[in-house]
Design an enzyme around this catalytic site. Structure first.
Site: not given
Length: 253
Positions: A205, A208, A231
């Site tokens: 993402c 991050c 994750c």
């Protein structure tokens, strides 16, 4: 007339059987043989369409292009990743891509401002990745991942066939190195993720993920400054697998 053996019920037994029959194979041969094996059951490929994803996607497209591909759109991906997903779907003729994402009601209740990642990255990953994937995997007997041993210390003991949350998890590229992946991409003239040229060897993402400097671990840009290394979609029993392991029998219950 040849009788087709029914799929074994116990996922641990299924993973053991698949390993015994196919672990000597590699690449597209391994994937094709596994997908044809009754003990594999119904499998879906889970892909982030990230930096190294094109290798596995290409192999699957060659041996079984109708394989369901689950793509998790967390609503926080790079625009480049979304464009790359569309490009690969067309280029590789992937015929059953299913875009999944967080539940709208849960998203509104738990992260209405889109800031959960700033205070609790695990909770954000659970909301946007883990729970949507678990819901999407209902009806499948297992899933194919692109995880590899070289990616992180948490994956050094990764098996090609394992069990998680009661399903077979198939990691056909577990023993592939970064050089093997790069050579495969070049050999088949496959398109690379556009962010790789900008210093992103591992892509998640946008909030991050950061660029990686020369000499850094390729995954150093994921959750930079935190102990977090996964994750959440590779959790067992809702908890991160810090040391890869064969799932315990009770996990398949």
């Amino acid at each position: 007339m040849m009788r087709i053996k029914p799929m074994l019920h116990d996922p641990i037994a299924r993973a053991d059987a698949l390993r015994a029959r196919h672990d000597a194979l590699s690449g597209a041969d391994l994937i094709g043989a596994t997908l044809r094996d009754p003990d594999a059951g119904r499998l879906a490929l889970v892909s982030s369409f990230g930096a190294e994803s094109v290798v596995l996607l290409h192999m699957v497209s060659r041996v079984a292009p109708d394989t369901p591909v689950l793509f998790i759109d967390t609503q926080m991906l790079f625009a480049e990743t979304l464009a790359y997903q569309h490009e690969l779907a067309k280029t590789l003729d992937l015929r059953d891509i299913r875009v999944i994402g967080p539940d709208r009601a849960e998203l509104a209740a738990e992260d209405p401002q889109g800031r959960l990642h700033r205070v609790d990255t695990d909770a954000c990953c659970a909301l946007r990745k883990s729970r949507p994937l678990e819901a999407a995997l209902q009806g499948f007997d297992g899933w194919i991942t692109g995880r590899k041993r070289h990616q992180a210390d948490t994956r050094t003991a990764l098996s090609r066939f394992e069990v998680a949350t009661g399903r077979v998890r198939f990691n056909p590229l577990a023993d592939w190195l970064a050089a093997d992946l790069s050579a495969y991409i070049d050999r088949h003239a496959l398109p690379r993720h556009p962010l790789m040229a900008r210093g992103y060897p591992s892509i998640g993402c946008a909030p991050c993920t950061s660029p990686v400097a020369a000499g850094e671990d390729p995954r150093a840009g994921r959750w930079r400054g935190q102990e977090k290394t996964e994750c959440g979609i590779h959790f067992i029993g809702g908890k991160p697998v810090r040391v890869p392991q064969e799932a315990k029998r009770e996990d398949a219950a």
